[in-house]
Design a protein around this motif. Structure first.
Motif, mmCIF file in Angstrom:
data_model
loop_
_atom_site.group_PDB
_atom_site.id
_atom_site.type_symbol
_atom_site.label_atom_id
_atom_site.label_comp_id
_atom_site.label_asym_id
_atom_site.label_seq_id
_atom_site.Cartn_x
_atom_site.Cartn_y
_atom_site.Cartn_z
ATOM 1 N N UNK A 58 0.815 -1.219 0.000
ATOM 2 C CA UNK A 58 0.000 0.000 0.000
ATOM 3 C C UNK A 58 0.846 1.265 0.000
ATOM 4 N N UNK A 59 0.357 2.253 -0.730
ATOM 5 C CA UNK A 59 0.890 3.616 -0.671
ATOM 6 C C UNK A 59 -0.006 4.340 0.325
ATOM 7 N N UNK A 60 0.588 4.868 1.383
ATOM 8 C CA UNK A 60 -0.194 5.417 2.479
ATOM 9 C C UNK A 60 -0.067 6.943 2.544
ATOM 10 N N UNK A 61 -1.224 7.580 2.694
ATOM 11 C CA UNK A 61 -1.298 9.033 2.807
ATOM 12 C C UNK A 61 -2.142 9.378 4.029
ATOM 13 N N UNK A 62 -1.894 10.553 4.583
ATOM 14 C CA UNK A 62 -2.647 11.018 5.747
ATOM 15 C C UNK A 62 -3.166 12.427 5.464
ATOM 16 N N UNK A 63 -4.471 12.600 5.616
ATOM 17 C CA UNK A 63 -5.115 13.881 5.356
ATOM 18 C C UNK A 63 -5.819 14.354 6.618
ATOM 19 N N UNK A 64 -5.990 15.659 6.713
ATOM 20 C CA UNK A 64 -6.694 16.210 7.879
ATOM 21 C C UNK A 64 -8.175 16.327 7.583
ATOM 22 N N UNK B 179 -12.988 22.456 10.568
ATOM 23 C CA UNK B 179 -12.677 21.717 9.350
ATOM 24 C C UNK B 179 -11.272 22.064 8.867
ATOM 25 N N UNK B 180 -10.493 21.011 8.658
ATOM 26 C CA UNK B 180 -9.159 21.157 8.075
ATOM 27 C C UNK B 180 -9.140 20.577 6.659
ATOM 28 N N UNK B 181 -10.317 20.334 6.074
ATOM 29 C CA UNK B 181 -10.398 19.729 4.750
ATOM 30 C C UNK B 181 -9.676 20.620 3.747
ATOM 31 N N UNK B 182 -8.804 19.989 2.978
ATOM 32 C CA UNK B 182 -8.030 20.699 1.960
ATOM 33 C C UNK B 182 -7.905 19.780 0.751
ATOM 34 N N UNK B 183 -8.692 20.038 -0.277
ATOM 35 C CA UNK B 183 -8.686 19.167 -1.447
ATOM 36 C C UNK B 183 -7.356 19.185 -2.185
ATOM 37 N N UNK B 184 -6.544 20.215 -1.962
ATOM 38 C CA UNK B 184 -5.207 20.237 -2.581
ATOM 39 C C UNK B 184 -4.339 19.108 -2.030
ATOM 40 N N UNK B 185 -4.671 18.635 -0.824
ATOM 41 C CA UNK B 185 -3.893 17.537 -0.238
ATOM 42 C C UNK B 185 -4.149 16.210 -0.947
ATOM 43 N N UNK B 186 -5.093 16.181 -1.880
ATOM 44 C CA UNK B 186 -5.336 14.987 -2.696
ATOM 45 C C UNK B 186 -4.329 14.867 -3.842
ATOM 46 N N UNK B 187 -3.647 15.953 -4.168
ATOM 47 C CA UNK B 187 -2.722 15.955 -5.311
ATOM 48 C C UNK B 187 -1.643 14.857 -5.238
#
Length: 175
Positions: free
Chosen positions: A108-114, A161-169
């Motif tokens: 797995x490639x693992x990422x962590x988002x807020x 909310x710390x949602x940041x769609x740029x963190x999906x890049x």
């Protein structure tokens, strides 16, 4: 080539990220409870909310995967903890190792988002848990309070909310 984004979300933050990523990539989107076999997919992205050291629905989902060879597996965790803090991500990864087979974890490639939190929407169990964490943080001596403790105190009983769609890049780039 079949690709899917599967999400585990209790209050909606992981779902928001999953929907946005599905829109950007044109992938099929499913909630983990609605997912049968996942062996037919070439790329599997799992986006799950963090709860009590685990990723919601992840264990159940990947238990259905019979063969992870030749599959692209991406897992993104969604939580309040700052993913730029290595101690936070190490703790999350240790919890993930307990939920996944060694084969899936190593592939797995693992990422962590807020994510975020809205205390008014929490069920009684989660409200109680957050209250206990808050009390623990408040009662710590100032010099012992971490950045996470201070954030907990500052945001307790609020909507954050710390949602940041740029963190999906980085996830998109890894595909």
């Amino acid at each position: 080539m079949k690709n899917v984004i599967i999400y585990g979300s209790q209050y909606g933050t992981a779902k928001q990220y999953a929907k946005e990523l599905a829109k950007k990539l044109g992938f099929e989107l499913k909630m983990y409870k609605d997912t049968e076999g996942i062996d037919d997919y070439n790329t599997i992205i799992y986006i799950g909310a963090l709860y009590a050291g685990g990723v919601l629905g992840m264990k159940k989902t990947f238990r259905k995967l019979l063969n992870s060879n030749n599959k692209k597996i991406i897992i993104a965790t969604i939580g309040l903890a700052d993913p730029s803090n290595k101690q936070n991500t190490d703790s999350i990864k240790n919890g993930m190792k307990k939920q996944l087979s060694a084969e899936v974890y190593s592939n797995a490639h693992i990422f962590h988002l807020r994510g975020g939190i809205d205390y008014s929407k929490l069920n009684l169990k989660h409200k109680t848990m957050m209250h206990l964490l808050y009390k623990k943080a408040v009662n710590l001596p100032d010099e012992a309070k971490t950045a996470e403790d201070k954030l907990m105190i500052e945001t307790y009983n609020k909507q954050v909310s710390f949602i940041d769609y740029k963190s999906l890049e980085p996830i998109i780039q890894s595909i």
